[in-house]
Design an enzyme around this catalytic site. Structure first.
Site, PDB file in Angstrom:
ATOM      1  N   HIS A 113      11.203  -3.061  -2.626  1.00 26.86           N
ATOM      2  CA  HIS A 113       9.753  -2.857  -2.687  1.00 26.86           C
ATOM      3  C   HIS A 113       9.193  -2.600  -1.280  1.00 26.86           C
ATOM      4  O   HIS A 113       8.391  -1.674  -1.080  1.00 26.86           O
ATOM      5  CB  HIS A 113       9.112  -4.104  -3.317  1.00 26.86           C
ATOM      6  CG  HIS A 113       7.615  -4.094  -3.382  1.00 26.86           C
ATOM      7  ND1 HIS A 113       6.912  -4.055  -4.568  1.00 26.86           N
ATOM      8  CD2 HIS A 113       6.669  -4.124  -2.394  1.00 26.86           C
ATOM      9  CE1 HIS A 113       5.609  -4.066  -4.307  1.00 26.86           C
ATOM     10  NE2 HIS A 113       5.435  -4.109  -3.007  1.00 26.86           N
ATOM     11  N   GLU A 114       9.650  -3.397  -0.294  1.00 27.70           N
ATOM     12  CA  GLU A 114       9.129  -3.246   1.070  1.00 27.70           C
ATOM     13  C   GLU A 114       9.584  -1.939   1.718  1.00 27.70           C
ATOM     14  O   GLU A 114       8.804  -1.272   2.405  1.00 27.70           O
ATOM     15  CB  GLU A 114       9.530  -4.442   1.946  1.00 27.70           C
ATOM     16  CG  GLU A 114       9.008  -5.797   1.476  1.00 27.70           C
ATOM     17  CD  GLU A 114       7.531  -5.828   1.137  1.00 27.70           C
ATOM     18  OE1 GLU A 114       6.765  -4.982   1.638  1.00 27.70           O
ATOM     19  OE2 GLU A 114       7.132  -6.703   0.336  1.00 27.70           O
ATOM     20  N   CYS A 155       1.597  -6.402  -5.789  1.00 31.06           N
ATOM     21  CA  CYS A 155       1.580  -6.031  -4.369  1.00 31.06           C
ATOM     22  C   CYS A 155       0.217  -6.375  -3.791  1.00 31.06           C
ATOM     23  O   CYS A 155      -0.806  -6.115  -4.430  1.00 31.06           O
ATOM     24  CB  CYS A 155       1.843  -4.530  -4.259  1.00 31.06           C
ATOM     25  SG  CYS A 155       1.794  -3.879  -2.595  1.00 31.06           S
ATOM     26  N   HIS A 190       7.485   0.910   0.833  1.00 33.30           N
ATOM     27  CA  HIS A 190       6.244   1.024   1.620  1.00 33.30           C
ATOM     28  C   HIS A 190       6.477   1.890   2.865  1.00 33.30           C
ATOM     29  O   HIS A 190       5.605   2.650   3.280  1.00 33.30           O
ATOM     30  CB  HIS A 190       5.753  -0.357   2.079  1.00 33.30           C
ATOM     31  CG  HIS A 190       4.954  -1.094   1.049  1.00 33.30           C
ATOM     32  ND1 HIS A 190       3.780  -0.611   0.514  1.00 33.30           N
ATOM     33  CD2 HIS A 190       5.145  -2.303   0.455  1.00 33.30           C
ATOM     34  CE1 HIS A 190       3.291  -1.482  -0.365  1.00 33.30           C
ATOM     35  NE2 HIS A 190       4.109  -2.515  -0.417  1.00 33.30           N
TER      36      HIS A 190
HETATM   37 ZN   LIG Z   1       3.808  -4.149  -1.664  1.00 36.04          ZN
END
Ligand SMILES: [Zn+2]
Lengths: 176, 169
Positions: free
Chosen positions: B136-137, B94, B140
């Site tokens: 993954h996004e 990341c 966030h």
């Molecule tokens: Zn990331």
């Protein structure tokens, strides 16, 4: 100024080894870097990067020796270059298992090394029971000559060791 | 180019709020966000909180990767995963967590509902690499980093795509 040492500690496993060692280092003003702490066959093993700002090896020895003695751990110190923030990213994982026998790790890793594998981490275990032990190994590394070269190498290994179970899996790292 | 926040910046741990205005300011931000994503080391995904904007906005584009199915450049506003199927382990890095990569378990296939930059809702089905990037996004947007989900090498039971040497070949 950083003064890094690789600290190796080995001894019979008991509760409190990690906390007592790291407390002594903390109270002595040391910083810790990367470390591997693991129970291997009833022993507890520590390999740990330690940065001692002043006093060098003697000071570090002075900090750790009393705790190591109390816990009956073998202590070993090596001055090293402390290369933090330079992780290499593995691109292949190899898993091997089979009936335990002499030479298995040597054969597999020699074949892989000749085909360009740079091992970043290897973990192995003996399972089963005393009469029928099996050996299991996980390797992560960088295929410096490409993954095909490793596949070829393992294929020829297989011809001579058909009972070994070997899997090779590319690791794709998604960076987001 | 926007500045990327890096762990342990506490702003990365916040839950982002939904987008309600699909105005020109949003369009300008999306262009800056994409430019920042493309300049990054991986360049396949970015989420607004990584640049300090705590809104539910993310972009994923895995089209540079050969031989996989994908939706091209995917601008996701207020995205929600509605369905998960299967799981597999993969290695992630990341831009907000420099010099570290680790193994994370994600759903193999997902179904996703997200608005585009005009605010129009779309539904997507995706798998593999693209599905991993999207999960993954979206993490966030919920204040989660992949380091909150690491699994150990030692307990790697979830092998995928195993290239096994065939006996005697
Ligand atoms: Zn990331």
């Amino acid at each position: 100024m950083h003064h890094w040492f690789m600290v190796t500690l080995v001894g019979q496993d008991q509760i409190g080894i990690v906390s007592k060692i790291t407390t002594a280092l903390y109270q002595g003003g040391c910083n810790l870097g990367e470390a591997s702490m693991l129970r291997l066959g009833g022993n507890f093993t520590i390999m740990m990067m330690v940065d001692i700002p002043t006093g060098g090896k003697d000071a570090l020895n002075h900090l750790l020796q009393p705790v190591a003695k109390e816990l009956q751990l073998h202590l070993h110190l090596d001055a090293i270059e402390g290369l933090l923030h330079h992780h290499q990213v593995p691109n292949v994982r190899v898993s091997v298992h089979g009936a335990d026998r002499a030479g298995m790790v040597a054969q597999v890793t020699s074949v892989l090394a000749n085909a360009g594998l740079n091992i970043l981490a290897l973990e192995s275990d003996v399972g089963g029971n005393a009469n029928h032990p099996f050996y299991l190994m996980h390797i992560e590394g960088i295929a410096t000559a490409g993954i095909l070269a490793l596949e070829e190498a393992l294929r020829s290994l297989f011809a001579s060791q058909p009972d070994l179970k070997v899997t090779l899996e590319p690791i794709e790292t998604v960076v987001m | 180019m926007l500045n990327i926040l890096t762990y342990p910046d506490p702003r990365l741990k916040n839950v982002s709020v939904s987008v309600t205005e699909f105005d020109e300011k949003l369009q300008a931000f999306l262009m800056d966000l994409e430019e920042t994503m493309r300049a990054g080391p991986g360049g396949v995904g970015i989420a607004a909180p990584q640049v300090g904007r705590l809104e539910r906005i993310a972009i994923v584009d895995v089209s540079s990767k050969p031989k996989i199915s994908h939706h091209g450049r995917l601008v996701m506003i207020n995205p929600e995963i509605t369905d998960w199927d299967g799981f597999e382990m993969g290695r992630e890095g990341c831009m907000s967590v420099p010099d570290y990569t680790g193994n994370v378990i994600r759903a193999t296939k997902i179904r996703l509902v997200a608005q585009d930059k005009q605010g129009v809702s779309h539904e997507y089905s995706m798998e593999g690499y693209e599905a991993r990037a999207v999960q993954h996004e979206i993490d966030h947007l919920d204040g989660l980093l992949f380091i909150d989900r690491l699994v150990s090498r030692r307990h790697d039971l979830f092998q995928r795509k195993v290239y096994e040497s065939k006996k005697g070949t």
